[in-house]
Design a protein around this motif. Structure first.
Motif, PDB file in Angstrom:
ATOM      1  N   GLN A  62     -56.207  11.601-101.728  1.00  0.00           N
ATOM      2  CA  GLN A  62     -56.767  11.037-100.502  1.00  0.00           C
ATOM      3  C   GLN A  62     -57.916  10.087-100.838  1.00  0.00           C
ATOM      4  OE1 GLN A  62     -55.424  11.657 -97.379  1.00  0.00           O
ATOM      5  NE2 GLN A  62     -53.858  12.677 -98.616  1.00  0.00           N
ATOM      6  N   GLU A  63     -58.037   9.038-100.028  1.00  0.00           N
ATOM      7  CA  GLU A  63     -59.094   8.054-100.247  1.00  0.00           C
ATOM      8  C   GLU A  63     -60.273   8.342 -99.323  1.00  0.00           C
ATOM      9  OE1 GLU A  63     -57.712   4.073-100.008  1.00  0.00           O
ATOM     10  OE2 GLU A  63     -55.901   4.455-101.185  1.00  0.00           O
ATOM     11  N   TYR A  64     -61.478   8.260 -99.890  1.00  0.00           N
ATOM     12  CA  TYR A  64     -62.700   8.492 -99.115  1.00  0.00           C
ATOM     13  C   TYR A  64     -63.705   7.397 -99.469  1.00  0.00           C
ATOM     14  CZ  TYR A  64     -60.628  13.126 -98.641  1.00  0.00           C
ATOM     15  OH  TYR A  64     -59.771  14.170 -98.383  1.00  0.00           O
ATOM     16  N   SER A  65     -64.493   7.020 -98.490  1.00  0.00           N
ATOM     17  CA  SER A  65     -65.567   6.054 -98.707  1.00  0.00           C
ATOM     18  C   SER A  65     -66.891   6.802 -98.675  1.00  0.00           C
ATOM     19  CB  SER A  65     -65.536   4.977 -97.615  1.00  0.00           C
ATOM     20  OG  SER A  65     -66.579   4.043 -97.812  1.00  0.00           O
ATOM     21  N   LEU A  66     -67.586   6.815 -99.819  1.00  0.00           N
ATOM     22  CA  LEU A  66     -68.845   7.539 -99.954  1.00  0.00           C
ATOM     23  C   LEU A  66     -69.987   6.540-100.059  1.00  0.00           C
ATOM     24  CD1 LEU A  66     -67.694  10.150-102.632  1.00  0.00           C
ATOM     25  CD2 LEU A  66     -67.530  10.322-100.139  1.00  0.00           C
ATOM     26  N   ASN A  67     -70.584   6.230 -98.931  1.00  0.00           N
ATOM     27  CA  ASN A  67     -71.707   5.287 -98.907  1.00  0.00           C
ATOM     28  C   ASN A  67     -71.367   3.972 -99.607  1.00  0.00           C
ATOM     29  OD1 ASN A  67     -73.131   7.285 -97.610  1.00  0.00           O
ATOM     30  ND2 ASN A  67     -74.249   7.926 -99.423  1.00  0.00           N
ATOM     31  N   GLY A  68     -70.176   3.453 -99.313  1.00  0.00           N
ATOM     32  CA  GLY A  68     -69.761   2.180 -99.897  1.00  0.00           C
ATOM     33  C   GLY A  68     -68.959   2.308-101.167  1.00  0.00           C
ATOM     34  N   LEU A  69     -68.883   3.505-101.745  1.00  0.00           N
ATOM     35  CA  LEU A  69     -68.090   3.712-102.955  1.00  0.00           C
ATOM     36  C   LEU A  69     -66.760   4.352-102.563  1.00  0.00           C
ATOM     37  CD1 LEU A  69     -67.855   3.746-106.087  1.00  0.00           C
ATOM     38  CD2 LEU A  69     -68.836   6.048-106.007  1.00  0.00           C
ATOM     39  N   ASP A  70     -65.670   3.630-102.809  1.00  0.00           N
ATOM     40  CA  ASP A  70     -64.337   4.152-102.497  1.00  0.00           C
ATOM     41  C   ASP A  70     -63.842   4.998-103.661  1.00  0.00           C
ATOM     42  OD1 ASP A  70     -64.308   2.858-100.067  1.00  0.00           O
ATOM     43  OD2 ASP A  70     -63.393   1.043-100.883  1.00  0.00           O
ATOM     44  N   VAL A  71     -63.422   6.217-103.344  1.00  0.00           N
ATOM     45  CA  VAL A  71     -62.915   7.122-104.380  1.00  0.00           C
ATOM     46  C   VAL A  71     -61.569   7.674-103.942  1.00  0.00           C
ATOM     47  CG1 VAL A  71     -65.218   7.787-105.158  1.00  0.00           C
ATOM     48  CG2 VAL A  71     -64.070   9.162-103.423  1.00  0.00           C
ATOM     49  N   VAL A  72     -60.778   8.062-104.924  1.00  0.00           N
ATOM     50  CA  VAL A  72     -59.531   8.790-104.685  1.00  0.00           C
ATOM     51  C   VAL A  72     -59.766  10.218-105.162  1.00  0.00           C
ATOM     52  CG1 VAL A  72     -57.088   8.968-105.247  1.00  0.00           C
ATOM     53  CG2 VAL A  72     -58.142   6.727-104.981  1.00  0.00           C
ATOM     54  N   ALA A  73     -59.567  11.183-104.263  1.00  0.00           N
ATOM     55  CA  ALA A  73     -59.950  12.561-104.576  1.00  0.00           C
ATOM     56  C   ALA A  73     -58.805  13.530-104.329  1.00  0.00           C
ATOM     57  CB  ALA A  73     -61.159  12.979-103.727  1.00  0.00           C
ATOM     58  N   ASN A  74     -58.813  14.603-105.106  1.00  0.00           N
ATOM     59  CA  ASN A  74     -57.949  15.758-104.891  1.00  0.00           C
ATOM     60  C   ASN A  74     -58.851  16.962-104.650  1.00  0.00           C
ATOM     61  OD1 ASN A  74     -55.213  14.644-105.570  1.00  0.00           O
ATOM     62  ND2 ASN A  74     -56.280  14.186-107.466  1.00  0.00           N
ATOM     63  N   ILE A  75     -58.625  17.669-103.548  1.00  0.00           N
ATOM     64  CA  ILE A  75     -59.462  18.815-103.184  1.00  0.00           C
ATOM     65  C   ILE A  75     -58.571  20.045-103.094  1.00  0.00           C
ATOM     66  CG2 ILE A  75     -61.194  19.682-101.581  1.00  0.00           C
ATOM     67  CD1 ILE A  75     -61.220  16.724-100.484  1.00  0.00           C
ATOM     68  N   LEU A  76     -58.941  21.086-103.830  1.00  0.00           N
ATOM     69  CA  LEU A  76     -58.131  22.299-103.859  1.00  0.00           C
ATOM     70  C   LEU A  76     -59.026  23.515-103.641  1.00  0.00           C
ATOM     71  CD1 LEU A  76     -57.093  20.239-106.344  1.00  0.00           C
ATOM     72  CD2 LEU A  76     -55.296  21.948-106.460  1.00  0.00           C
ATOM     73  N   PRO A  77     -58.508  24.541-102.965  1.00  0.00           N
ATOM     74  CA  PRO A  77     -59.275  25.788-102.819  1.00  0.00           C
ATOM     75  C   PRO A  77     -59.282  26.572-104.123  1.00  0.00           C
ATOM     76  CG  PRO A  77     -57.114  26.026-101.798  1.00  0.00           C
ATOM     77  CD  PRO A  77     -57.218  24.591-102.240  1.00  0.00           C
ATOM     78  N   ILE A  78     -60.349  27.339-104.345  1.00  0.00           N
ATOM     79  CA  ILE A  78     -60.455  28.188-105.534  1.00  0.00           C
ATOM     80  C   ILE A  78     -60.192  29.636-105.113  1.00  0.00           C
ATOM     81  CG2 ILE A  78     -61.969  29.013-107.382  1.00  0.00           C
ATOM     82  CD1 ILE A  78     -63.540  26.411-107.092  1.00  0.00           C
ATOM     83  N   TYR A  79     -59.199  30.258-105.735  1.00  0.00           N
ATOM     84  CA  TYR A  79     -58.835  31.626-105.409  1.00  0.00           C
ATOM     85  C   TYR A  79     -59.303  32.572-106.519  1.00  0.00           C
ATOM     86  CZ  TYR A  79     -55.713  30.066-101.655  1.00  0.00           C
ATOM     87  OH  TYR A  79     -55.197  29.526-100.509  1.00  0.00           O
ATOM     88  N   VAL A  80     -59.895  33.703-106.122  1.00  0.00           N
ATOM     89  CA  VAL A  80     -60.217  34.796-107.037  1.00  0.00           C
ATOM     90  C   VAL A  80     -59.734  36.073-106.366  1.00  0.00           C
ATOM     91  CG1 VAL A  80     -62.027  36.121-108.171  1.00  0.00           C
ATOM     92  CG2 VAL A  80     -62.223  33.643-108.038  1.00  0.00           C
ATOM     93  N   ASN A  81     -58.804  36.764-107.050  1.00  0.00           N
ATOM     94  CA  ASN A  81     -58.193  37.973-106.474  1.00  0.00           C
ATOM     95  C   ASN A  81     -57.597  37.691-105.096  1.00  0.00           C
ATOM     96  OD1 ASN A  81     -58.938  39.527-108.729  1.00  0.00           O
ATOM     97  ND2 ASN A  81     -60.941  39.973-107.851  1.00  0.00           N
ATOM     98  N   GLN A  82     -56.884  36.557-105.014  1.00  0.00           N
ATOM     99  CA  GLN A  82     -56.184  36.142-103.790  1.00  0.00           C
ATOM    100  C   GLN A  82     -57.139  35.908-102.620  1.00  0.00           C
ATOM    101  OE1 GLN A  82     -53.149  39.107-103.116  1.00  0.00           O
ATOM    102  NE2 GLN A  82     -51.867  38.338-104.768  1.00  0.00           N
ATOM    103  N   GLU A  83     -58.384  35.631-102.904  1.00  0.00           N
ATOM    104  CA  GLU A  83     -59.367  35.326-101.867  1.00  0.00           C
ATOM    105  C   GLU A  83     -60.048  34.007-102.205  1.00  0.00           C
ATOM    106  OE1 GLU A  83     -63.463  37.200 -99.884  1.00  0.00           O
ATOM    107  OE2 GLU A  83     -62.377  38.265-101.465  1.00  0.00           O
ATOM    108  N   ILE A  84     -60.190  33.145-101.187  1.00  0.00           N
ATOM    109  CA  ILE A  84     -60.821  31.842-101.395  1.00  0.00           C
ATOM    110  C   ILE A  84     -62.327  32.033-101.554  1.00  0.00           C
ATOM    111  CG2 ILE A  84     -61.283  29.586-100.383  1.00  0.00           C
ATOM    112  CD1 ILE A  84     -58.606  29.739 -98.981  1.00  0.00           C
ATOM    113  N   VAL A  85     -62.847  31.619-102.694  1.00  0.00           N
ATOM    114  CA  VAL A  85     -64.282  31.769-102.974  1.00  0.00           C
ATOM    115  C   VAL A  85     -64.992  30.423-103.089  1.00  0.00           C
ATOM    116  CG1 VAL A  85     -63.943  33.986-104.119  1.00  0.00           C
ATOM    117  CG2 VAL A  85     -63.871  31.883-105.470  1.00  0.00           C
TER     118      VAL A  85
END
Length: 533
Positions: A283-306
């Motif tokens: 996904q593309e995001y504009s951060l204060n004029g800086l365009d970035v391409v990012a991947n965001i994933l949840p972190i699971y520990v023992n099947q729970e999002i932490v």
């Protein structure tokens, strides 16, 4: 020897440490308990001797015997009966001269008390003494005896042998030592269980292995070309690698580790990802004029999002790399198409040679050369960016291979853009629109595609592309821009979705007009800043 100690496993070290602490604590505790028990036993015996001595001093028999009212034999008889009944070591009755009137050893009766510690009692003072007598080391309590007129007529001495005291102390010590051994066994078991638990928490790794793993992890994160940013459940930043720090610093954020990601980077949906558990990829995001391409994933520990982790990269770098790849790809496509056409022409020439039409070959070759030169010159004179010019030439050849004719409008003219990133966006738009048009005309009798690209007076870039294909039904016109929707089968429906996203990003607009069996026309207007203006 030192080396073997360093090589001890963590589990062994934990067991040794816990057992050592338990043993030390138990030894210290045992010492103080023993001292307390000894003092308690001695105190109890002393109190018992005091109570017995005071009670005996009030006895009428001892009082009468020392006063001479009854025979002294009664004193010995009663003293022995009382001693046996109370289980004391000895009860000695002394007159004011220190002469024994009773004693566990009858031969000592009538002899002067030789202990040397009875002086205070003849002065009317009670006291305790530990001394060696005829029966051995003993604890003694002295109490004066008074008649009815209040005159002191003797003293009572009640004692306990210290051998008996030591016996009781040893008995209590055995109990304490047994308790200590039991505590050590329990501590050992606890140490083993704790060591196993610690090892499980550390995934069975030793400290040096963990250290090496952390060093490798830090090196990987720091040398990665992508920025890596991780947050905990409350959106507080917990990890930021070197590249991530550089990119964050470029948008004017300092000390990011002390802030929440949702406060400094509200554009990146960390909380949404943690709430839904869905990934956000490319996904593309504009951060204060800086365009970035990012991947965001949840972190699971023992099947729970932490928490959540994002990897992101400056879009400018991606664009530069993409432009290089696009130019190479466009050039390769153009060469491939032209090679294919050239092979067809060679087959024609070979056939003419075999049929001995020698006089017609020069005219045929000249016609091919003139068309090629005119086509290349026509496009390059109107498309000033070499990447786009090569790309469109490749698409012209590609269309011809598919049996379609791609006409480039005489009114078309595209100067170079001030924004170098615009080239890739135009490649995305034109590439997908031309490919769709080529597919659309495959079932048509007339396979023609019209393309017009020109700059308008109000500073917009107008792109018009139409085809003679079968058209799009009205019910499907809105759906064609949905990612994954296609009437051509599975794993399709991406091109128009990408086109729409690029146009939205550039602040442009798109309209589509289609008649079933009469073709489709797509019109696009996007802001375009010419180089040098």
């Amino acid at each position: 020897m030192l080396r073997s100690k360093r090589n001890l496993k963590l589990q062994t070290k934990v067991i040794i440490l816990v057992c050592g602490v338990c043993i030390l604590c138990l030894l210290v505790t045992n010492y103080f308990i023993q001292k307390n028990v000894e003092e308690t036993i001695v105190g109890n015996i002393e109190e018992k001797a005091r109570n017995m001595s005071r009670t005996a001093a009030l006895s009428p028999i001892f009082n009468s015997g020392l006063s001479g009212e009854i025979s002294e034999d009664k004193i010995q008889q009663y003293a022995e009966e009382l001693r046996k009944a109370t289980n004391v070591a000895f009860i000695v009755v002394l007159d004011m001269e220190g002469i024994r009137k009773s004693h566990p050893l009858p031969e000592k009766i009538g002899q002067k008390y030789a202990g040397g510690d009875a002086g205070k009692v003849f002065e009317g003072e009670e006291h305790t003494s530990i001394a060696k007598g005829t029966l051995g080391m003993s604890l003694r309590y002295f109490t004066p005896v008074y008649n009815e007129e209040g005159e002191q007529i003797g003293a009572i001495l009640v004692g306990f042998l210290l051998d008996e005291v030591q016996k009781k102390v040893n008995e209590s010590r055995a109990v304490i030592l047994g308790s200590m051994l039991l505590g050590m066994v329990v501590g050992l078991i606890g140490a083993i269980l704790m060591a196993k638990k610690v090892k499980k928490i550390l995934f069975g790794m030793e400290p040096d292995e963990i250290s090496k793993l952390l060093e490798q992890r830090s090196a990987i994160l720091d040398y990665a070309r992508e920025g890596v940013l991780a947050v905990d459940r409350s959106s507080r930043i917990t990890l930021l690698n070197q590249e991530g720090s550089r990119l964050v610093k470029n948008i004017g954020i300092t000390n990011p580790m002390e802030k929440k990601a949702e406060d400094i980077l509200p554009q990146i949906p960390f909380m949404s990802v943690m709430k839904t558990g869905d990934k956000e990829l490319d996904q593309e995001y504009s951060l204060n004029g800086l365009d970035v391409v990012a991947n965001i994933l949840p972190i699971y520990v023992n099947q729970e999002i932490v928490g959540a982790v994002a990897t992101f990269r400056d879009k400018t770098e991606i664009r530069q790399m993409t432009e290089q790849l696009t130019g190479v790809k466009a050039y390769a496509e153009a060469l491939r198409s032209q090679t294919h056409e050239f092979m067809n022409k060679l087959h024609v020439i070979l056939g003419m040679v075999q049929l001995e039409f020698y006089d017609q070959i020069p005219d045929y070759v000249k016609g091919i050369t003139d068309r090629f030169q005119s086509e290349v010159g026509y496009i390059t004179s109107r498309i000033k960016d070499p990447v786009l010019a090569g790309f469109i030439l490749g698409k012209v050849s590609f269309s011809r291979e598919k049996g379609a004719k791609l006409n480039f409008s005489e009114d078309s003219y595209l100067p170079k853009s001030q924004n170098k990133a615009m080239v890739q966006d135009l490649v995305t738009i034109l590439g997908n629109l031309i490919d769709n048009s080529v597919d659309a005309v495959q079932g048509s009798q007339e396979k023609r595609i019209e393309l017009e690209i020109k700059q308008t007076e109000d500073g917009l870039l107008a792109i018009r592309i139409s085809d003679t294909g079968k058209g799009i039904e009205q019910d499907y016109i809105e759906k064609v821009f949905v990612k994954g929707f296609s009437t051509k089968g599975e794993n399709r429906g991406i091109g128009l979705h990408l086109v729409q996203n690029v146009i939205k990003k550039l602040g442009g607009r798109l309209s589509i007009h289609s008649d079933v069996d009469n073709g489709t026309e797509i019109c696009i207007d996007i802001p375009y800043e010419v180089q040098g203006e």
